[in-house]
Motif scaffolding. Structure first.
Motif, PDB file in Angstrom:
ATOM      1  N   MET A   1      10.673  14.565  -6.554  1.00  0.00           N
ATOM      2  CA  MET A   1      10.250  15.264  -5.348  1.00  0.00           C
ATOM      3  C   MET A   1      10.556  14.411  -4.117  1.00  0.00           C
ATOM      4  SD  MET A   1       6.132  14.897  -5.783  1.00  0.00           S
ATOM      5  CE  MET A   1       5.356  13.294  -6.000  1.00  0.00           C
ATOM      6  N   LYS A   2      10.552  15.050  -2.940  1.00  0.00           N
ATOM      7  CA  LYS A   2      10.816  14.338  -1.699  1.00  0.00           C
ATOM      8  C   LYS A   2       9.495  13.868  -1.109  1.00  0.00           C
ATOM      9  CE  LYS A   2      12.727  14.732   2.974  1.00  0.00           C
ATOM     10  NZ  LYS A   2      13.424  15.581   3.972  1.00  0.00           N
ATOM     11  N   VAL A   3       9.397  12.552  -0.886  1.00  0.00           N
ATOM     12  CA  VAL A   3       8.203  11.944  -0.313  1.00  0.00           C
ATOM     13  C   VAL A   3       8.602  11.226   0.967  1.00  0.00           C
ATOM     14  CG1 VAL A   3       6.266  10.383  -0.675  1.00  0.00           C
ATOM     15  CG2 VAL A   3       7.277  11.587  -2.636  1.00  0.00           C
ATOM     16  N   VAL A   4       8.022  11.645   2.084  1.00  0.00           N
ATOM     17  CA  VAL A   4       8.276  10.981   3.360  1.00  0.00           C
ATOM     18  C   VAL A   4       7.171   9.959   3.591  1.00  0.00           C
ATOM     19  CG1 VAL A   4       8.429  11.265   5.861  1.00  0.00           C
ATOM     20  CG2 VAL A   4       9.492  12.947   4.335  1.00  0.00           C
ATOM     21  N   VAL A   5       7.554   8.708   3.824  1.00  0.00           N
ATOM     22  CA  VAL A   5       6.590   7.626   4.006  1.00  0.00           C
ATOM     23  C   VAL A   5       6.551   7.224   5.476  1.00  0.00           C
ATOM     24  CG1 VAL A   5       5.894   5.313   3.315  1.00  0.00           C
ATOM     25  CG2 VAL A   5       7.015   6.821   1.645  1.00  0.00           C
ATOM     26  N   ILE A   6       5.503   7.657   6.173  1.00  0.00           N
ATOM     27  CA  ILE A   6       5.309   7.276   7.564  1.00  0.00           C
ATOM     28  C   ILE A   6       4.869   5.805   7.583  1.00  0.00           C
ATOM     29  CG2 ILE A   6       4.097   7.780   9.711  1.00  0.00           C
ATOM     30  CD1 ILE A   6       5.799  10.113   8.743  1.00  0.00           C
ATOM     31  N   GLY A   7       5.563   4.987   8.361  1.00  0.00           N
ATOM     32  CA  GLY A   7       5.330   3.547   8.294  1.00  0.00           C
ATOM     33  C   GLY A   7       6.092   2.933   7.137  1.00  0.00           C
ATOM     34  N   GLY A   8       7.173   3.574   6.765  1.00  0.00           N
ATOM     35  CA  GLY A   8       7.918   3.189   5.564  1.00  0.00           C
ATOM     36  C   GLY A   8       8.730   1.921   5.664  1.00  0.00           C
TER      37      GLY A   8
ATOM     38  N   THR B   1      11.167   5.346  -5.289  1.00  0.00           N
ATOM     39  CA  THR B   1      12.587   5.511  -5.608  1.00  0.00           C
ATOM     40  C   THR B   1      12.860   5.081  -7.045  1.00  0.00           C
ATOM     41  OG1 THR B   1      13.223   5.131  -3.297  1.00  0.00           O
ATOM     42  CG2 THR B   1      14.928   4.832  -4.975  1.00  0.00           C
ATOM     43  N   GLY B   2      12.223   3.996  -7.455  1.00  0.00           N
ATOM     44  CA  GLY B   2      12.394   3.506  -8.823  1.00  0.00           C
ATOM     45  C   GLY B   2      11.866   4.463  -9.871  1.00  0.00           C
ATOM     46  N   HIS B   3      10.950   5.341  -9.469  1.00  0.00           N
ATOM     47  CA  HIS B   3      10.410   6.339 -10.388  1.00  0.00           C
ATOM     48  C   HIS B   3      11.104   7.693 -10.254  1.00  0.00           C
ATOM     49  CE1 HIS B   3       7.185   3.373 -10.917  1.00  0.00           C
ATOM     50  NE2 HIS B   3       6.858   4.035 -12.006  1.00  0.00           N
ATOM     51  N   GLY B   4      12.244   7.688  -9.578  1.00  0.00           N
ATOM     52  CA  GLY B   4      13.077   8.886  -9.538  1.00  0.00           C
ATOM     53  C   GLY B   4      12.793   9.863  -8.417  1.00  0.00           C
ATOM     54  N   HIS B   5      11.947   9.489  -7.471  1.00  0.00           N
ATOM     55  CA  HIS B   5      11.653  10.373  -6.348  1.00  0.00           C
ATOM     56  C   HIS B   5      12.592  10.083  -5.182  1.00  0.00           C
ATOM     57  CE1 HIS B   5       8.062  11.690  -8.409  1.00  0.00           C
ATOM     58  NE2 HIS B   5       7.649  10.437  -8.518  1.00  0.00           N
ATOM     59  N   GLU B   6      12.747  11.044  -4.302  1.00  0.00           N
ATOM     60  CA  GLU B   6      13.489  10.832  -3.061  1.00  0.00           C
ATOM     61  C   GLU B   6      12.490  10.339  -2.020  1.00  0.00           C
ATOM     62  OE1 GLU B   6      15.928  13.266   0.431  1.00  0.00           O
ATOM     63  OE2 GLU B   6      15.160  14.330  -1.318  1.00  0.00           O
ATOM     64  N   ALA B   7      12.443   9.048  -1.812  1.00  0.00           N
ATOM     65  CA  ALA B   7      11.486   8.454  -0.875  1.00  0.00           C
ATOM     66  C   ALA B   7      12.195   8.137   0.430  1.00  0.00           C
ATOM     67  CB  ALA B   7      10.878   7.194  -1.466  1.00  0.00           C
ATOM     68  N   VAL B   8      11.699   8.704   1.517  1.00  0.00           N
ATOM     69  CA  VAL B   8      12.345   8.573   2.819  1.00  0.00           C
ATOM     70  C   VAL B   8      11.449   7.775   3.765  1.00  0.00           C
ATOM     71  CG1 VAL B   8      13.356   9.791   4.775  1.00  0.00           C
ATOM     72  CG2 VAL B   8      13.449  10.807   2.475  1.00  0.00           C
ATOM     73  N   PRO B   9      11.869   6.579   4.194  1.00  0.00           N
ATOM     74  CA  PRO B   9      11.066   5.819   5.155  1.00  0.00           C
ATOM     75  C   PRO B   9      11.160   6.441   6.543  1.00  0.00           C
ATOM     76  CG  PRO B   9      13.118   4.664   4.720  1.00  0.00           C
ATOM     77  CD  PRO B   9      13.092   5.854   3.794  1.00  0.00           C
ATOM     78  N   ALA B  10      10.014   6.597   7.194  1.00  0.00           N
ATOM     79  CA  ALA B  10       9.989   7.174   8.532  1.00  0.00           C
ATOM     80  C   ALA B  10       9.235   6.227   9.456  1.00  0.00           C
ATOM     81  CB  ALA B  10       9.310   8.546   8.510  1.00  0.00           C
ATOM     82  N   ALA B  11       9.906   5.776  10.503  1.00  0.00           N
ATOM     83  CA  ALA B  11       9.333   4.826  11.449  1.00  0.00           C
ATOM     84  C   ALA B  11      10.186   4.881  12.713  1.00  0.00           C
ATOM     85  CB  ALA B  11       9.340   3.409  10.849  1.00  0.00           C
ATOM     86  N   PRO B  12       9.705   4.303  13.816  1.00  0.00           N
ATOM     87  CA  PRO B  12      10.525   4.312  15.032  1.00  0.00           C
ATOM     88  C   PRO B  12      11.935   3.768  14.804  1.00  0.00           C
ATOM     89  CG  PRO B  12       8.305   3.643  15.582  1.00  0.00           C
ATOM     90  CD  PRO B  12       8.354   3.758  14.075  1.00  0.00           C
ATOM     91  N   GLY B  13      12.051   2.772  13.922  1.00  0.00           N
ATOM     92  CA  GLY B  13      13.359   2.201  13.641  1.00  0.00           C
ATOM     93  C   GLY B  13      14.302   3.133  12.905  1.00  0.00           C
TER      94      GLY B  13
END
Length: 247
Positions: A1-8, A21-33
């Motif tokens: 599944m897609k997981v957006v991480v605020i403060g990622g 990500t290592g567990h097969g999820h789509e992990a998206v870091p979200a931050a000002p950068g």
């Protein structure tokens, strides 16, 4: 599944993104950068498009009372609005054990306000309250240092490794919404003073830690159990000694 991480891109967020990500999820870091600003809303709707879960592990850049309250209320309101519009099915937030017992601490008041906004948002949610991180002992000592002496109260704390905080948040994000609060803590109870004293000694920091029952902790004097988790908390495995040996 897609997981957006605020403060990622922070301490917990970076580890969380790697873990998911290592567990097969789509992990998206979200931050000002990465082009996402939760205070202005910039990039928020775009990054949450198609997301199954949003996890907020962000923190205020300023701990001044008004600043931290403005950060968490504005940011959380924007995230909740964008998540509802995107059809996100699970809102996970990292909070702090004892937030509701320390009303004189501005940071804790802001975390209580954040939790309330999430619970009242109408979104399926989970709140993970963690105890102090081992990694924060040095910073706590710095804020309590005057004239080379660290003054701290002996209030109980049950600190844990940041890696195990990220693991607890990751498990929550991968599971169904709790609809309430889960507490996580370390395996050992220390006095706040003794915990910091042990870390400074292990680092050969020459500062003396003096036990002062009247010394404040981030603006208020905590009660003996104000910073400890309640019954049923999930306990991490890493002891202070093990963490010190590794770090």
């Amino acid at each position: 599944m897609k997981v957006v991480v605020i403060g990622g891109t922070g301490l917990i967020g970076t580890a969380l993104v790697a873990r998911l990500t290592g567990h097969g999820h789509e992990a998206v870091p979200a931050a000002p950068g990465t082009g996402v600003n939760t205070l202005t809303g910039e990039g928020l709707k775009e990054v949450l498009h198609g997301a199954d879960v949003v996890v907020d592990v962000s923190n205020s850049p300023s701990f001044a009372d008004d600043d931290v309250m403005a950060f968490f209320t504005t940011s959380t309101g924007n995230i909740a609005e964008a998540a509802e519009e995107a059809g996100v099915g699970h809102y996970v937030a990292l909070s702090v054990v004892g937030t509701d017992r320390q009303p004189d601490v501005g940071y804790f008041r802001a975390k209580v306000a954040q939790e309330r906004l999430i619970t009242e948002s109408g979104l399926p949610f989970s709140i993970v309250r963690a105890t102090q991180f081992f990694e924060f002992a040095g910073g706590i000592a710095d804020t309590a240092t005057t004239g080379g002496v660290v003054r701290l109260p002996g209030a109980g704390v049950q600190p844990m490794a940041a890696a195990e905080v990220s693991a607890a948040v990751g498990r929550t994000a991968a599971g169904p919404p709790v609809g309430g609060v889960t507490e996580v803590a370390g395996p050992e109870v220390f006095g706040l003073d003794d915990w910091v004293r042990r870390v400074l000694a292990a680092r050969a920091d020459p500062r003396e830690v003096v036990t002062d029952p009247r010394a404040p902790y981030f603006g208020a004097v905590p009660g003996e159990r104000d910073l400890l988790p309640g019954p049923g908390a999930l306990l991490a495995e890493t002891t202070l000694a093990t963490w010190l040996a590794r770090s």
